[in-house]
Design a protein around this motif. Structure first.
Motif, PDB file in Angstrom:
ATOM      1  N   ARG A 184       0.823  -1.210   0.000  1.00 17.96           N
ATOM      2  CA  ARG A 184       0.000   0.000   0.000  1.00 17.96           C
ATOM      3  C   ARG A 184       0.855   1.257   0.000  1.00 17.96           C
ATOM      4  O   ARG A 184       0.425   2.310  -0.484  1.00 17.96           O
ATOM      5  N   THR A 185       2.066   1.190   0.519  1.00 17.57           N
ATOM      6  CA  THR A 185       2.913   2.380   0.613  1.00 17.57           C
ATOM      7  C   THR A 185       3.668   2.690  -0.671  1.00 17.57           C
ATOM      8  O   THR A 185       4.340   3.718  -0.756  1.00 17.57           O
ATOM      9  N   LEU A 186       3.596   1.790  -1.677  1.00 19.15           N
ATOM     10  CA  LEU A 186       4.290   2.072  -2.932  1.00 19.15           C
ATOM     11  C   LEU A 186       3.644   3.257  -3.625  1.00 19.15           C
ATOM     12  O   LEU A 186       2.465   3.533  -3.469  1.00 19.15           O
ATOM     13  N   TRP A 187       4.421   3.940  -4.443  1.00 24.43           N
ATOM     14  CA  TRP A 187       3.955   5.176  -5.059  1.00 24.43           C
ATOM     15  C   TRP A 187       3.065   4.953  -6.280  1.00 24.43           C
ATOM     16  O   TRP A 187       2.595   5.903  -6.891  1.00 24.43           O
ATOM     17  N   SER A 188       2.809   3.682  -6.642  1.00 28.05           N
ATOM     18  CA  SER A 188       1.800   3.345  -7.638  1.00 28.05           C
ATOM     19  C   SER A 188       0.914   2.258  -7.056  1.00 28.05           C
ATOM     20  O   SER A 188       1.394   1.367  -6.347  1.00 28.05           O
ATOM     21  N   GLY A 189      -0.381   2.322  -7.334  1.00 34.45           N
ATOM     22  CA  GLY A 189      -1.331   1.493  -6.607  1.00 34.45           C
ATOM     23  C   GLY A 189      -1.611   0.114  -7.163  1.00 34.45           C
ATOM     24  O   GLY A 189      -2.269  -0.693  -6.494  1.00 34.45           O
ATOM     25  N   GLU A 190      -1.116  -0.242  -8.377  1.00 32.75           N
ATOM     26  CA  GLU A 190      -1.501  -1.515  -8.979  1.00 32.75           C
ATOM     27  C   GLU A 190      -1.034  -2.726  -8.194  1.00 32.75           C
ATOM     28  O   GLU A 190      -1.747  -3.730  -8.094  1.00 32.75           O
ATOM     29  N   VAL A 191       0.183  -2.693  -7.663  1.00 35.43           N
ATOM     30  CA  VAL A 191       0.690  -3.841  -6.911  1.00 35.43           C
ATOM     31  C   VAL A 191      -0.189  -4.082  -5.687  1.00 35.43           C
ATOM     32  O   VAL A 191      -0.565  -5.225  -5.392  1.00 35.43           O
ATOM     33  N   HIS A 192      -0.550  -3.021  -4.981  1.00 29.85           N
ATOM     34  CA  HIS A 192      -1.421  -3.169  -3.822  1.00 29.85           C
ATOM     35  C   HIS A 192      -2.791  -3.689  -4.231  1.00 29.85           C
ATOM     36  O   HIS A 192      -3.409  -4.503  -3.520  1.00 29.85           O
ATOM     37  N   GLU A 193      -3.280  -3.267  -5.369  1.00 23.53           N
ATOM     38  CA  GLU A 193      -4.588  -3.743  -5.850  1.00 23.53           C
ATOM     39  C   GLU A 193      -4.595  -5.256  -5.991  1.00 23.53           C
ATOM     40  O   GLU A 193      -5.572  -5.923  -5.637  1.00 23.53           O
ATOM     41  N   VAL A 194      -3.507  -5.832  -6.489  1.00 24.15           N
ATOM     42  CA  VAL A 194      -3.425  -7.276  -6.659  1.00 24.15           C
ATOM     43  C   VAL A 194      -3.384  -7.985  -5.310  1.00 24.15           C
ATOM     44  O   VAL A 194      -4.182  -8.889  -5.033  1.00 24.15           O
ATOM     45  N   VAL A 195      -2.456  -7.591  -4.444  1.00 22.66           N
ATOM     46  CA  VAL A 195      -2.274  -8.336  -3.195  1.00 22.66           C
ATOM     47  C   VAL A 195      -3.427  -8.121  -2.228  1.00 22.66           C
ATOM     48  O   VAL A 195      -3.672  -8.950  -1.346  1.00 22.66           O
ATOM     49  N   ASP A 196      -4.142  -7.025  -2.376  1.00 25.55           N
ATOM     50  CA  ASP A 196      -5.264  -6.753  -1.483  1.00 25.55           C
ATOM     51  C   ASP A 196      -6.492  -7.561  -1.866  1.00 25.55           C
ATOM     52  O   ASP A 196      -7.321  -7.890  -1.001  1.00 25.55           O
ATOM     53  N   ARG A 197      -6.639  -7.932  -3.142  1.00 28.45           N
ATOM     54  CA  ARG A 197      -7.856  -8.601  -3.609  1.00 28.45           C
ATOM     55  C   ARG A 197      -7.663 -10.076  -3.925  1.00 28.45           C
ATOM     56  O   ARG A 197      -8.607 -10.865  -3.794  1.00 28.45           O
ATOM     57  N   ALA A 198      -6.466 -10.456  -4.375  1.00 28.64           N
ATOM     58  CA  ALA A 198      -6.259 -11.828  -4.837  1.00 28.64           C
ATOM     59  C   ALA A 198      -6.078 -12.792  -3.665  1.00 28.64           C
ATOM     60  O   ALA A 198      -5.689 -12.400  -2.556  1.00 28.64           O
ATOM     61  N   THR A 199      -6.355 -14.067  -3.923  1.00 27.80           N
ATOM     62  CA  THR A 199      -6.207 -15.108  -2.908  1.00 27.80           C
ATOM     63  C   THR A 199      -4.746 -15.548  -2.841  1.00 27.80           C
ATOM     64  O   THR A 199      -4.168 -15.943  -3.864  1.00 27.80           O
ATOM     65  N   PRO A 200      -4.125 -15.507  -1.665  1.00 30.60           N
ATOM     66  CA  PRO A 200      -2.704 -15.894  -1.569  1.00 30.60           C
ATOM     67  C   PRO A 200      -2.508 -17.395  -1.725  1.00 30.60           C
ATOM     68  O   PRO A 200      -3.397 -18.193  -1.425  1.00 30.60           O
ATOM     69  N   ILE A 201      -1.327 -17.768  -2.199  1.00 35.00           N
ATOM     70  CA  ILE A 201      -0.933 -19.164  -2.355  1.00 35.00           C
ATOM     71  C   ILE A 201       0.340 -19.388  -1.544  1.00 35.00           C
ATOM     72  O   ILE A 201       1.365 -18.768  -1.813  1.00 35.00           O
ATOM     73  N   GLY A 202       0.280 -20.254  -0.559  1.00 40.21           N
ATOM     74  CA  GLY A 202       1.478 -20.577   0.212  1.00 40.21           C
ATOM     75  C   GLY A 202       1.971 -19.418   1.060  1.00 40.21           C
ATOM     76  O   GLY A 202       1.257 -18.449   1.315  1.00 40.21           O
ATOM     77  N   GLU A 203       3.215 -19.539   1.480  1.00 37.96           N
ATOM     78  CA  GLU A 203       3.834 -18.550   2.351  1.00 37.96           C
ATOM     79  C   GLU A 203       4.808 -17.678   1.567  1.00 37.96           C
ATOM     80  O   GLU A 203       5.251 -18.032   0.475  1.00 37.96           O
TER      81      GLU A 203
END
Length: 376
Positions: A184-203
């Motif tokens: 979320r702190t990155l200066w562009s929002g697309e990366v946060h959009e993915v990790v905030d909505r997508a289902t995580p796999i593994g650790e």
């Protein structure tokens, strides 16, 4: 195609068009498996596993390497000596060639080092076709004077591979909550959009790159014959710039040409001489970019200051001008040599479009590094 990849660098998004370059995402296990299978299928190839190279074997006068000593990790009785017409050390940062050279009575190559203390954390997520409106990759470089960046790659198995990067001691967390918050702190929002909505796999997994290291084999006046050192064993680069594999491939191609044209005599000296410019370019591009950060310690001679001043004009131009953006990307991916950035046509576009954005030109949907990293 590159035009479909949001590539944020130097305070804005590169204005890329379809120039023939393609960015293909894949996990490291897939890349290594494909390479391993192709090599294993070659005639005359034998894989020796669960062992370490304990040293090189030479002629009695120590002028030519004739093989290597292998030490088994599981059975001391399985140790063996393998004869070879040519020995190539590609053991990476853990290379012991400098020590072996010293043991043989040869001079040890000078070293160059530069500390950047980079840490990174990677996680996998399920990917849906509609994610990011169908965009397959996002690259967020470290902003000017900032310490945080990241990238999102569409990889095999309908997955996202997301890597978060921290420089100068910044450590991206590997736990999911911390990972999402860091994104979320990155200066562009697309990366946060993915990790905030997508289902995580593994650790999550973490890694670090503390410092650049270059062994200057090209400066040695004496070197054993039939022996070559290549890849990260010669020069290890900041993985943030993804240049190490390109350098290694170019070195392998050069080695093949040398052997085809000249045979194996003096192969090491020929190799170091002919790859000197390639390694110089990779070292200069990568360290030069990191030296632009005021907190990185290292020499900043006048040539670097001139080039850095030019890059401070070029990157704003690349945010507006596809010609400049495409050439910048080609140079940084080793498709074109660095002098192409100074071609009169590129220079004219930089001078015309390389203004620092002001007013309405700041209206991109991105946050500055300072604002992002100070947000609650």
């Amino acid at each position: 195609m590159t035009s479909e990849v949001p590539f944020y660098l130097g305070g804005g998004r590169l204005s890329l068009v379809d120039d023939g370059l393609k960015i293909c995402g894949a996990t490291r296990p897939l890349i290594e498996a494909v390479v391993r299978d192709r090599v294993r299928a070659l005639p005359g190839v034998r894989f020796v596993e669960r062992c370490d190279v304990d040293g090189v074997v030479t002629t009695p006068d120590k002028t030519r390497v004739t093989g290597v000593r292998l030490r088994s990790r599981t059975d001391p009785k399985a140790d063996e000596t393998v004869a070879a017409d040519l020995v190539v050390d590609t053991m990476g940062r853990g290379s012991r060639s400098p020590r072996w050279l010293a043991d043989l009575g040869y001079p040890v190559p000078d070293e160059k080092r530069m500390r950047v203390d980079v840490h990174y954390s990677t996680r996998l997520f399920h990917r849906e076709p509609a994610d990011l409106d169908g965009c397959r990759h996002v690259i967020v470089g470290l902003p000017p004077s900032g310490r945080r960046g990241g990238l999102t790659l569409a990889v095999e198995g309908d997955r996202w591979l997301v890597t978060l990067v921290g420089m100068l001691g910044e450590r991206p967390p590997s736990d999911l909550d911390g990972f999402v918050e860091y994104a979320r702190t990155l200066w562009s929002g697309e990366v946060h959009e993915v990790v905030d909505r997508a289902t995580p796999i593994g650790e999550g997994v973490t890694g670090a790159f503390h410092e650049y290291v270059r062994h200057c084999y090209d400066r040695l006046t004496a070197f054993p014959d039939r022996y070559v050192v290549s890849g990260d064993a010669v020069c290890s680069l900041n993985p943030v710039y993804a240049q190490g594999m390109s350098v290694a491939i170019s070195e392998a191609q050069t080695l093949g040409l040398i052997v085809d044209r000249h045979g194996l005599d003096r192969v090491g000296k020929r190799f170091f001489r002919q790859t000197r410019q390639l390694v110089n370019t990779a070292w200069t591009l990568a360290t030069g970019a990191d030296l632009a950060h005021p907190e990185v310690q290292g020499p900043r001679p006048m040539p670097w200051r001139v080039i850095n001043a030019y890059m401070n004009r070029l990157l704003p131009a690349a945010h507006r001008d596809p010609l400049v953006a495409d050439m910048f990307l080609k140079v940084n991916t080793f498709v074109a040599p660095p002098p192409h950035l100074f071609h009169p046509r590129i220079l004219a576009h930089v001078l015309r479009n390389g203004r620092t954005p002001t007013g309405r030109e700041h209206a991109e949907p991105v946050r500055t590094g300072q604002d992002a990293q100070s947000s609650p």
